[in-house]
Design a protein around this motif. Structure first.
Motif, PDB file in Angstrom:
ATOM      1  N   VAL A 197      26.404-109.241  59.741  1.00  0.00           N
ATOM      2  CA  VAL A 197      26.486-108.612  60.584  1.00  0.00           C
ATOM      3  C   VAL A 197      25.450-107.758  61.216  1.00  0.00           C
ATOM      4  O   VAL A 197      24.981-107.856  62.015  1.00  0.00           O
ATOM      5  N   ARG A 198      25.174-106.628  60.095  1.00  0.00           N
ATOM      6  CA  ARG A 198      24.457-105.919  60.086  1.00  0.00           C
ATOM      7  C   ARG A 198      22.440-106.626  60.699  1.00  0.00           C
ATOM      8  O   ARG A 198      22.623-106.276  62.036  1.00  0.00           O
ATOM      9  N   LEU A 199      22.480-107.771  60.005  1.00  0.00           N
ATOM     10  CA  LEU A 199      21.507-108.502  60.457  1.00  0.00           C
ATOM     11  C   LEU A 199      21.181-108.894  61.726  1.00  0.00           C
ATOM     12  O   LEU A 199      20.434-109.103  62.276  1.00  0.00           O
ATOM     13  N   TRP A 200      22.302-109.482  61.808  1.00  0.00           N
ATOM     14  CA  TRP A 200      22.970-109.833  63.408  1.00  0.00           C
ATOM     15  C   TRP A 200      22.972-109.094  64.372  1.00  0.00           C
ATOM     16  O   TRP A 200      22.036-109.430  65.664  1.00  0.00           O
ATOM     17  N   CYS A 201      23.501-108.232  63.701  1.00  0.00           N
ATOM     18  CA  CYS A 201      23.131-107.449  65.339  1.00  0.00           C
ATOM     19  C   CYS A 201      22.144-105.985  65.624  1.00  0.00           C
ATOM     20  O   CYS A 201      21.692-106.132  66.484  1.00  0.00           O
ATOM     21  N   GLU A 202      21.643-105.447  63.972  1.00  0.00           N
ATOM     22  CA  GLU A 202      20.365-105.022  64.554  1.00  0.00           C
ATOM     23  C   GLU A 202      18.541-105.611  64.077  1.00  0.00           C
ATOM     24  O   GLU A 202      17.609-104.676  65.221  1.00  0.00           O
ATOM     25  N   LEU A 203      19.185-107.468  63.748  1.00  0.00           N
ATOM     26  CA  LEU A 203      17.816-107.380  64.581  1.00  0.00           C
ATOM     27  C   LEU A 203      17.531-109.441  64.782  1.00  0.00           C
ATOM     28  O   LEU A 203      16.796-109.491  64.837  1.00  0.00           O
ATOM     29  N   LEU A 204      18.396-109.890  64.889  1.00  0.00           N
ATOM     30  CA  LEU A 204      18.608-111.121  65.250  1.00  0.00           C
ATOM     31  C   LEU A 204      19.509-111.637  66.419  1.00  0.00           C
ATOM     32  O   LEU A 204      18.667-112.889  66.781  1.00  0.00           O
ATOM     33  N   SER A 205      20.297-111.012  67.143  1.00  0.00           N
ATOM     34  CA  SER A 205      20.631-111.257  67.591  1.00  0.00           C
ATOM     35  C   SER A 205      19.839-110.838  69.590  1.00  0.00           C
ATOM     36  O   SER A 205      18.736-110.309  69.354  1.00  0.00           O
ATOM     37  N   LYS A 206      20.173-111.962  70.282  1.00  0.00           N
ATOM     38  CA  LYS A 206      19.791-111.492  71.816  1.00  0.00           C
ATOM     39  C   LYS A 206      18.621-111.182  71.982  1.00  0.00           C
ATOM     40  O   LYS A 206      17.209-110.643  72.154  1.00  0.00           O
ATOM     41  N   GLY A 207      17.737-112.442  71.168  1.00  0.00           N
ATOM     42  CA  GLY A 207      16.281-112.542  70.916  1.00  0.00           C
ATOM     43  C   GLY A 207      15.328-111.127  70.196  1.00  0.00           C
ATOM     44  O   GLY A 207      14.129-111.604  71.026  1.00  0.00           O
ATOM     45  N   LYS A 208      15.764-110.330  69.731  1.00  0.00           N
ATOM     46  CA  LYS A 208      15.207-109.108  68.843  1.00  0.00           C
ATOM     47  C   LYS A 208      14.411-109.448  68.125  1.00  0.00           C
ATOM     48  O   LYS A 208      12.814-109.171  68.755  1.00  0.00           O
ATOM     49  N   THR A 209      13.298-110.779  67.510  1.00  0.00           N
ATOM     50  CA  THR A 209      12.296-111.580  67.098  1.00  0.00           C
ATOM     51  C   THR A 209      11.406-112.614  68.094  1.00  0.00           C
ATOM     52  O   THR A 209      10.310-112.771  68.270  1.00  0.00           O
TER      53      THR A 209
ATOM     54  N   TYR B 288      12.567-114.719  69.429  1.00  0.00           N
ATOM     55  CA  TYR B 288      13.235-116.220  69.247  1.00  0.00           C
ATOM     56  C   TYR B 288      14.653-115.940  68.857  1.00  0.00           C
ATOM     57  O   TYR B 288      15.273-114.977  68.871  1.00  0.00           O
ATOM     58  N   SER B 289      15.617-117.542  69.472  1.00  0.00           N
ATOM     59  CA  SER B 289      16.961-117.017  69.413  1.00  0.00           C
ATOM     60  C   SER B 289      17.646-117.882  68.696  1.00  0.00           C
ATOM     61  O   SER B 289      17.207-118.959  67.868  1.00  0.00           O
ATOM     62  N   PHE B 290      18.131-117.329  67.297  1.00  0.00           N
ATOM     63  CA  PHE B 290      18.755-117.333  66.480  1.00  0.00           C
ATOM     64  C   PHE B 290      19.986-117.715  66.798  1.00  0.00           C
ATOM     65  O   PHE B 290      21.026-117.078  67.704  1.00  0.00           O
ATOM     66  N   LEU B 291      20.582-118.830  66.074  1.00  0.00           N
ATOM     67  CA  LEU B 291      21.782-118.906  65.979  1.00  0.00           C
ATOM     68  C   LEU B 291      22.817-118.734  64.366  1.00  0.00           C
ATOM     69  O   LEU B 291      22.195-118.730  63.325  1.00  0.00           O
ATOM     70  N   ARG B 292      24.328-118.394  64.258  1.00  0.00           N
ATOM     71  CA  ARG B 292      24.809-117.762  63.379  1.00  0.00           C
ATOM     72  C   ARG B 292      25.632-119.185  62.930  1.00  0.00           C
ATOM     73  O   ARG B 292      26.650-119.866  63.629  1.00  0.00           O
ATOM     74  N   GLN B 293      25.787-119.124  61.210  1.00  0.00           N
ATOM     75  CA  GLN B 293      26.543-119.955  60.859  1.00  0.00           C
ATOM     76  C   GLN B 293      26.194-120.667  61.695  1.00  0.00           C
ATOM     77  O   GLN B 293      27.949-121.659  62.231  1.00  0.00           O
ATOM     78  N   ARG B 294      25.457-121.483  61.600  1.00  0.00           N
ATOM     79  CA  ARG B 294      24.639-122.864  62.163  1.00  0.00           C
ATOM     80  C   ARG B 294      25.344-124.622  60.998  1.00  0.00           C
ATOM     81  O   ARG B 294      23.999-124.140  59.781  1.00  0.00           O
TER      82      ARG B 294
END
Length: 121
Positions: free
Chosen positions: A27-39, A41-47
């Motif tokens: 959750v922390r990695l998703w919310c603080e770094l990977l969600s909403k294209g913060k890098t 690039y677009s990431f998907l969770r549990q794919r």
């Protein structure tokens, strides 16, 4: 037409369950770094990818990011096999421990950004 990155429909329900029971580190990695294209690039969770479910996946980069909890201390062979199968499907896997994400997120971020920068060269 692209194969949808080896999406496995049979794992869809299980992946959905995993999204609702994510670890604190995921959750922390998703919310603080990977969600909403913060890098950038677009990431998907549990794919679902092939026979596995990746914690995080970027189709464009063909990158899988795994956040390994304590149980992975005893799954070295399984993780190696998983990474080998994903590599055969064209994906690179970056692995971080729950502890790294919870205690040193800036370094995790630097590692991911550095990997992306190397790919862009």
């Amino acid at each position: 037409m692209e194969q949808n990155n080896h999406y496995n429909k049979r794992l869809k329900a299980f992946a959905s369950d995993l999204r609702s029971t994510s670890t604190k580190a995921e959750v922390r990695l998703w919310c603080e770094l990977l969600s909403k294209g913060k890098t950038g690039y677009s990431f998907l969770r549990q794919r679902p990818i092939g026979p596995y479910i990746a914690d995080f996946m970027c189709k464009e980069l063909k990158l899988v990011i795994e956040v390994d909890g304590y149980s992975h201390n005893f799954k070295t062979e399984e993780d190696l096999e998983r990474d080998t199968v994903l590599a055969a499907l064209g994906f690179t896997t970056l692995r971080f421990t729950d502890e790294e994400v919870m205690r040193d997120l800036p370094n995790v971020e630097r590692s991911i950004i550095a990997w992306i920068a190397c790919l862009q060269r």
